[in-house]
Design a protein around this motif. Structure first.
Motif, PDB file in Angstrom:
ATOM      1  N   ASP A 150       4.423   3.064  -6.052  1.00  0.00           N
ATOM      2  CA  ASP A 150       4.671   1.700  -6.543  1.00  0.00           C
ATOM      3  C   ASP A 150       3.543   0.876  -6.963  1.00  0.00           C
ATOM      4  OD1 ASP A 150       7.488   2.196  -5.720  1.00  0.00           O
ATOM      5  OD2 ASP A 150       6.986   1.451  -3.779  1.00  0.00           O
ATOM      6  N   CYS A 151       2.528   1.330  -6.759  1.00  0.00           N
ATOM      7  CA  CYS A 151       1.188   0.658  -6.971  1.00  0.00           C
ATOM      8  C   CYS A 151       1.040   0.896  -8.562  1.00  0.00           C
ATOM      9  CB  CYS A 151       0.080   1.045  -6.314  1.00  0.00           C
ATOM     10  SG  CYS A 151       0.013   0.741  -4.537  1.00  0.00           S
ATOM     11  N   PHE A 152       1.244   1.933  -8.801  1.00  0.00           N
ATOM     12  CA  PHE A 152       1.085   2.342 -10.484  1.00  0.00           C
ATOM     13  C   PHE A 152       2.145   1.722 -11.417  1.00  0.00           C
ATOM     14  CE2 PHE A 152       2.028   5.303 -14.077  1.00  0.00           C
ATOM     15  CZ  PHE A 152       0.746   5.267 -14.656  1.00  0.00           C
ATOM     16  N   ALA A 153       3.261   1.875 -10.656  1.00  0.00           N
ATOM     17  CA  ALA A 153       4.642   1.263 -11.461  1.00  0.00           C
ATOM     18  C   ALA A 153       4.536  -0.173 -11.490  1.00  0.00           C
ATOM     19  CB  ALA A 153       5.897   1.724 -10.697  1.00  0.00           C
ATOM     20  N   GLU A 174      -6.006  11.728  -3.203  1.00  0.00           N
ATOM     21  CA  GLU A 174      -6.469  12.047  -4.563  1.00  0.00           C
ATOM     22  C   GLU A 174      -6.336  10.942  -5.504  1.00  0.00           C
ATOM     23  OE1 GLU A 174      -6.908  16.208  -5.782  1.00  0.00           O
ATOM     24  OE2 GLU A 174      -5.287  16.547  -4.248  1.00  0.00           O
ATOM     25  N   CYS A 175      -6.391   9.757  -5.148  1.00  0.00           N
ATOM     26  CA  CYS A 175      -6.021   8.564  -6.056  1.00  0.00           C
ATOM     27  C   CYS A 175      -6.749   8.554  -7.222  1.00  0.00           C
ATOM     28  CB  CYS A 175      -5.986   7.514  -4.950  1.00  0.00           C
ATOM     29  SG  CYS A 175      -5.333   6.262  -6.015  1.00  0.00           S
ATOM     30  N   PHE A 176      -5.944   8.344  -8.265  1.00  0.00           N
ATOM     31  CA  PHE A 176      -6.735   8.237  -9.851  1.00  0.00           C
ATOM     32  C   PHE A 176      -6.354   6.845 -10.098  1.00  0.00           C
ATOM     33  CE2 PHE A 176      -7.186  12.605  -9.754  1.00  0.00           C
ATOM     34  CZ  PHE A 176      -8.415  12.990 -10.294  1.00  0.00           C
ATOM     35  N   ASN A 177      -5.610   6.045  -9.360  1.00  0.00           N
ATOM     36  CA  ASN A 177      -5.283   4.716  -9.781  1.00  0.00           C
ATOM     37  C   ASN A 177      -6.134   3.729  -8.984  1.00  0.00           C
ATOM     38  OD1 ASN A 177      -3.494   2.742 -10.718  1.00  0.00           O
ATOM     39  ND2 ASN A 177      -2.291   2.320  -8.878  1.00  0.00           N
ATOM     40  N   ARG A 178      -7.400   3.816  -9.596  1.00  0.00           N
ATOM     41  CA  ARG A 178      -8.357   3.009  -9.184  1.00  0.00           C
ATOM     42  C   ARG A 178      -9.398   2.516 -10.614  1.00  0.00           C
ATOM     43  NH1 ARG A 178      -8.315   2.515  -3.544  1.00  0.00           N
ATOM     44  NH2 ARG A 178      -6.817   3.975  -2.853  1.00  0.00           N
ATOM     45  N   CYS A 217      -4.572   0.937  -6.774  1.00  0.00           N
ATOM     46  CA  CYS A 217      -4.270   0.932  -5.426  1.00  0.00           C
ATOM     47  C   CYS A 217      -5.419   0.277  -4.704  1.00  0.00           C
ATOM     48  CB  CYS A 217      -4.402   2.340  -4.987  1.00  0.00           C
ATOM     49  SG  CYS A 217      -2.979   3.362  -5.447  1.00  0.00           S
ATOM     50  N   GLY A 218      -5.102  -0.287  -3.647  1.00  0.00           N
ATOM     51  CA  GLY A 218      -6.106  -1.070  -3.081  1.00  0.00           C
ATOM     52  C   GLY A 218      -6.626  -0.647  -1.407  1.00  0.00           C
ATOM     53  N   GLU A 219      -6.913  -1.274  -0.706  1.00  0.00           N
ATOM     54  CA  GLU A 219      -7.435  -0.963   0.539  1.00  0.00           C
ATOM     55  C   GLU A 219      -6.417  -0.653   1.433  1.00  0.00           C
ATOM     56  OE1 GLU A 219      -9.636  -4.501   1.683  1.00  0.00           O
ATOM     57  OE2 GLU A 219     -11.292  -4.122   0.420  1.00  0.00           O
ATOM     58  N   GLY A 221       0.869  -1.261  -0.068  1.00  0.00           N
ATOM     59  CA  GLY A 221       0.070  -0.055  -0.021  1.00  0.00           C
ATOM     60  C   GLY A 221       0.654   1.318   0.027  1.00  0.00           C
ATOM     61  N   CYS A 222       0.523   2.242  -0.855  1.00  0.00           N
ATOM     62  CA  CYS A 222       1.247   3.405  -0.992  1.00  0.00           C
ATOM     63  C   CYS A 222       0.722   4.511  -0.095  1.00  0.00           C
ATOM     64  CB  CYS A 222       1.288   3.833  -2.389  1.00  0.00           C
ATOM     65  SG  CYS A 222      -0.252   4.506  -3.087  1.00  0.00           S
ATOM     66  N   LYS A 223       1.311   5.643   0.003  1.00  0.00           N
ATOM     67  CA  LYS A 223       0.941   6.671   0.672  1.00  0.00           C
ATOM     68  C   LYS A 223       1.103   8.002   0.076  1.00  0.00           C
ATOM     69  CE  LYS A 223       2.597   4.216   4.881  1.00  0.00           C
ATOM     70  NZ  LYS A 223       3.767   4.230   5.663  1.00  0.00           N
ATOM     71  N   CYS A 224       0.820   7.981  -1.341  1.00  0.00           N
ATOM     72  CA  CYS A 224       1.187   8.977  -2.310  1.00  0.00           C
ATOM     73  C   CYS A 224       0.195  10.100  -1.592  1.00  0.00           C
ATOM     74  CB  CYS A 224       0.892   8.609  -3.613  1.00  0.00           C
ATOM     75  SG  CYS A 224       1.996   7.040  -4.130  1.00  0.00           S
ATOM     76  N   LYS A 225       0.734  11.433  -2.062  1.00  0.00           N
ATOM     77  CA  LYS A 225      -0.014  12.548  -1.682  1.00  0.00           C
ATOM     78  C   LYS A 225      -0.067  13.590  -2.973  1.00  0.00           C
ATOM     79  CE  LYS A 225       0.716  12.913   3.220  1.00  0.00           C
ATOM     80  NZ  LYS A 225       1.071  11.745   3.511  1.00  0.00           N
ATOM     81  N   LYS A 226       1.095  13.605  -3.813  1.00  0.00           N
ATOM     82  CA  LYS A 226       1.031  14.487  -4.988  1.00  0.00           C
ATOM     83  C   LYS A 226       0.901  14.096  -6.214  1.00  0.00           C
ATOM     84  CE  LYS A 226       3.018  18.425  -2.582  1.00  0.00           C
ATOM     85  NZ  LYS A 226       4.157  19.356  -2.729  1.00  0.00           N
ATOM     86  N   SER A 227       1.427  12.777  -6.270  1.00  0.00           N
ATOM     87  CA  SER A 227       1.502  12.072  -7.762  1.00  0.00           C
ATOM     88  C   SER A 227       0.002  11.806  -8.150  1.00  0.00           C
ATOM     89  CB  SER A 227       2.579  11.127  -7.793  1.00  0.00           C
ATOM     90  OG  SER A 227       1.929   9.939  -7.001  1.00  0.00           O
TER      91      SER A 227
END
Ligand SMILES: [Zn+2]
Ligand SMILES: [Zn+2]
Ligand SMILES: [Zn+2]
Ligand SMILES: [Zn+2]
Ligand SMILES: [Zn+2]
Ligand SMILES: [Zn+2]
Length: 271
Positions: A28-31, A44-48, A36-38, A14-20
């Motif tokens: 790392d999830c996107f890479a 502001e995650c768009f990786n869903r 992204c998961g639970e 699980g990531c903790k991204c704030k700005k990307s």
DNA sequence: GAGTTTGAAACT
DNA sequence: CAGTTTCAAACTC
């Protein structure tokens, strides 16, 4: 033929991204081409899945810049081989090389800042690290983790074993400087079990003193065209002596030629 | 948990 | 390409 499935123990924490917004390789999830998961606590995650179009656009944009951006960063290095059937050959990647190499300047490659160390591989020719102290293999040092890529396996019968089931697999490669190294492992038959653990011998002189350095458990499958494929269930490195320490113990000079064979678990030096 | 360090990714 | 900025994780306290 099914590809080997890698099981990463730390996979998807699980990531903790704030700005990307989790649509850049910083995430790392996107890479890893995962949504992204639970477990993620990103902002502001768009990786869903609900933004799958956005994710696809972002992926394509990055691929334009670097077509290999989503390829595995760690390439396997063939370092061990064993015959499994008549004329058949299975090679097992235990170790690998970072595709691009690291550029560590201050962490000396022995902290998780280093992508090579983090991936449990030694630094290789592609790394531009300074003061490398990577315990899996120091850049420029000749050891199994820096094994050259030009390797081939040759199966043959030992001279005085014509009437036995013994077969030798000889692994040859050219060390970076000069010299010539051979390693042999006896053939063992296998039963009908679909899952088993095997031990592999290191092709470097490490096998002369410690034998096994890696084990793998894998499940076999017979696919179309009767091809054998397998899926890795688990891999581990047992002997955690660093290659540098082992080579030092052996007083091993990569510039010298060392030839030995292993028959019936006995190592014999030819010269 | 807050603050610092680090090196890959992104940008110019 | 190289130099700089941005970023999230690793690390420290
Ligand atoms: Zn993220
Ligand atoms: Zn995530
Ligand atoms: Zn996210
Ligand atoms: Zn490094
Ligand atoms: Zn490295
Ligand atoms: Zn290094």
């Amino acid at each position: 033929m099914r590809m080997a499935t890698k099981i990463n123990k730390d996979f998807r924490k699980g990531c903790k991204c704030k700005k990307s917004k989790c649509v850049k390789l910083y995430c790392d999830c996107f890479a890893g081409e995962f949504y992204c998961g639970e477990d993620c606590s990103c902002t502001e995650c768009f990786n869903r899945v609900e933004y799958e179009d956005t994710v696809e656009v972002a992926r394509e944009k990055i691929k334009v810049r670097d077509p290999l951006a989503f390829d595995p960063k760690i390439h396997p290095v063939v370092q061990s081989t064993r015959s499994h059937n008549e004329g058949g050959n299975q090679v097992m990647p235990i170790v690998g090389k970072h595709r691009k190499g690291c550029t560590c300047k201050n962490s000396m490659c022995f902290q998780l800042y280093c992508e090579c160390y983090k991936a449990n591989v030694g630094c290789s020719v592609g790394c531009r690290c300074e003061g490398c102290k990577n315990g899996f293999g120091i850049k420029g040092e000749y050891n199994v983790y820096n094994a050259p890529q030009t390797m081939r396996a040759i199966n043959e019968k030992p001279n005085d074993c014509e009437n036995t089931k013994l077969e030798l697999t000889r692994l040859e490669f050219s060390p970076p400087e000069s010299g010539y190294l051979q390693s042999s492992t006896p053939l063992t038959s296998h039963g009908n079990d679909t899952s088993r653990t095997e031990s592999y011998f290191n092709p470097s002189p490490i096998s002369a003193i410690s034998g096994v350095i890696g084990t793998s458990t894998r499940e076999f499958d017979i696919g179309p065209l009767n091809q054998q494929s397998y899926t890795y269930v688990d891999q581990s490195m047992d002997n955690q002596l660093t290659p540098g320490e082992i080579n030092e113990m052996l007083d091993w000079n990569p510039n010298e030629t060392l030839i030995y064979t292993t028959v019936n678990n006995t190592t014999q030096y030819i010269k």
